[in-house]
Design an enzyme around this catalytic site. Structure first.
Site, PDB file in Angstrom:
ATOM      1  N   SER A 184       0.861  -1.173   0.000  1.00 39.07           N
ATOM      2  CA  SER A 184       0.000   0.000   0.000  1.00 39.07           C
ATOM      3  C   SER A 184       0.907   1.235   0.000  1.00 39.07           C
ATOM      4  O   SER A 184       1.878   1.259  -0.752  1.00 39.07           O
ATOM      5  CB  SER A 184      -0.917  -0.076   1.229  1.00 39.07           C
ATOM      6  N   HIS A 214      -2.744  -1.059  -3.394  1.00 37.38           N
ATOM      7  CA  HIS A 214      -3.813  -0.102  -3.080  1.00 37.38           C
ATOM      8  C   HIS A 214      -3.458   1.199  -3.777  1.00 37.38           C
ATOM      9  O   HIS A 214      -2.333   1.672  -3.671  1.00 37.38           O
ATOM     10  CB  HIS A 214      -3.864   0.190  -1.581  1.00 37.38           C
ATOM     11  N   ASP A 223      -4.080  -4.723   5.981  1.00 40.83           N
ATOM     12  CA  ASP A 223      -4.348  -5.674   4.908  1.00 40.83           C
ATOM     13  C   ASP A 223      -3.100  -6.523   4.622  1.00 40.83           C
ATOM     14  O   ASP A 223      -1.981  -6.046   4.733  1.00 40.83           O
ATOM     15  CB  ASP A 223      -4.767  -4.893   3.654  1.00 40.83           C
TER      16      ASP A 223
END
Lengths: 198, 276
Positions: A17, A43, A136
């Protein structure tokens, strides 16, 4: 490079991310020719254009393309998850896209790609979790590990956002913790199709 | 979300039971996401496993409606992918406007956000009074919600931004009235919308359309079922009519590909060729 245990994988997952794009660009620049396919889940802000694919393609001679719904995963290809879709791996080693609810505020969900890949590839899977500012990926790594897959986490000391790799290391025993600048060595060793030095 | 584990055989048995008991055939749903949706139901309905789910489905005919609602993905928004709707507004509707009457099908319309988006666009282009929108979905529950035309007020910020990006020029809030945390859309928008239950797996073609929307539905099907549903769409689209899919869906692997031309490179809109 040396591995902590034997790896024999058919697919490499790379996910992250905030702060992970820089790492991926650095890694691609030093990538040699690959045999094993790589799937990248990042992401990012919702957008519909192909900027990311172009950016990544510019750094490597390997084929970089967006993962398409129901596409079979082919050798020697780098696939990138499209924005705003979950990317699932089907039993027959093909992709499915899914636009269902966000998971942990994320779509794509790294966990979801990791978990479905683990169910399909079992021990023949390796995954690298990079820099990021949320949780995540950790649950996905746990699942990969439980099927015997090889788990690598970017050394949090080298991450722009250390939360994601740190959180992962809290819940899973990684096979390797590798600084950002050395990740390419790992990827070249496992994706090049040559015998792995132990 | 922790939910009970189950095997592929257990899942297969559930699929067979659902067809035997209720005629719903999920055997060609893409397996990875179907499995996840089943897991999700086990978790949110606090079921101990797939056996408990099965017996509940068998005993309670009403529970199957809840199952259908939860197994299908109902994530949608008004003017989803604004640039897509801008193309519909600026290019597709003008191409259809010479027609005396415009028939539109939203297949898999879910809770109706994209249906109301279209109705507003047609109204602004002075086409609504000579259009008929057929809005269908497999789930009776989401259709009932679509008919209401009531969406959470907190979503209006996103929806009005999308509306403007899609080329809308009015005050978006003039299309709804806000009440108790909901935005209720104007009744007049519904006058030319017909809501009906339709299962893409088992129901056939019921009319010919100039414009057919089916967005982010095919991704939940395997290639075989995608192909079958695209043939159903082909049988339901007039010559020179349009097919509009989700931003990552494609017809290139299907048997209908050679009868359609993609409208432009960016948007997933195809026009049916004239066969003469």
């Amino acid at each position: 490079m040396k591995f902590n245990r034997e790896i024999n994988c058919d697919l490499l997952l790379v996910a992250g991310s905030a702060g992970s794009l820089e790492v991926i660009l650095m890694l691609l620049e030093k990538l040699e020719s690959i045999v094993i396919p790589i799937v990248i889940v990042l992401h990012r802000k919702d957008d519909n254009d192909n900027l990311l694919i172009e950016l990544l393609s510019g750094r490597t001679n390997c084929v970089v393309k967006e993962a398409e719904d129901k596409e079979s995963i082919a050798a020697a290809t780098i696939y990138v998850c499209p924005p705003d879709y979950h990317l699932l791996i089907e039993n027959d080693r093909s992709f499915s896209l899914d636009s269902s609810e966000r998971i942990n505020f994320s779509r794509p969900s790294i966990d979801l790609t990791f978990e479905t890949a683990a169910e399909t590839y079992r021990s023949k899977l390796a995954a690298i979790l990079l820099s990021g500012a949320n949780a995540d990926g950790a649950a996905g790594l746990v699942k990969i590990k439980s099927y015997g897959g090889y788990v690598v986490v970017q050394d949090p000391a080298t991450a722009i956002s250390a939360f994601m790799p740190k959180h992962a290391l809290d819940v899973v025993e990684a096979d390797d913790i590798i600084p950002a600048a050395e990740l390419y060595l790992f990827v070249n060793s496992i994706c090049g199709g040559k015998p792995f030095p132990l | 979300m922790n939910s009970p584990e189950f095997t592929d055989e257990e899942l297969n048995r559930l699929v067979i039971n659902l067809e035997d008991w209720y005629g719903y055939n999920f055997s060609n749903y893409a397996r990875a996401s179907f499995k996840r949706r089943v897991s999700r139901i086990l978790a949110i309905d606090k079921l101990k496993g797939i056996d408990e789910l099965s017996s509940r489905l068998k005993q309670d005919g009403r529970y199957v409606q809840r199952f259908i609602e939860e197994i299908t993905v109902n994530v949608t928004e008004m003017y989803r992918d604004p640039s897509f709707y801008k193309t519909i507004r600026d290019e597709i509707l003008p191409a259809l406007s010479p027609k005396p009457f415009i028939r539109i099908w939203h297949a898999g319309c879910s809770t109706g956000e994209e249906v109301y988006s279209m109705a507003i666009m047609l109204k602004e282009m002075n086409l609504l009074h000579r259009s008929m929108i057929y809005a269908t979905d497999i789930s009776a529950k989401v259709l009932a919600s679509a008919k209401e035309g009531r969406f959470p007020l907190q979503q209006m910020k996103l929806f009005s931004e999308n509306y403007l990006k899609a080329g809308g020029r009015q005050d978006f809030s003039s299309y709804y009235s806000a009440n108790y945390g909901y935005a209720k859309f104007d009744e007049s928008l519904k006058k030319n919308i017909l809501f009906a239950s339709h299962n893409l797996v088992s129901d056939g073609s019921f009319n010919e359309f100039q414009l057919l929307f089916c967005r982010n539905v095919l991704i939940y099907f395997d290639r075989e079922l995608q192909n079958k549903v695209l043939s159903l769409f082909d049988a339901s689209i007039e010559q020179l009519g349009f097919l509009a899919l989700g931003s990552r869906e494609h017809i290139k692997f299907s048997g209908i590909a050679n009868r359609y031309t993609q409208w432009n490179e960016k948007e997933r809109i195809w026009r049916k060729r004239n066969s003469d």
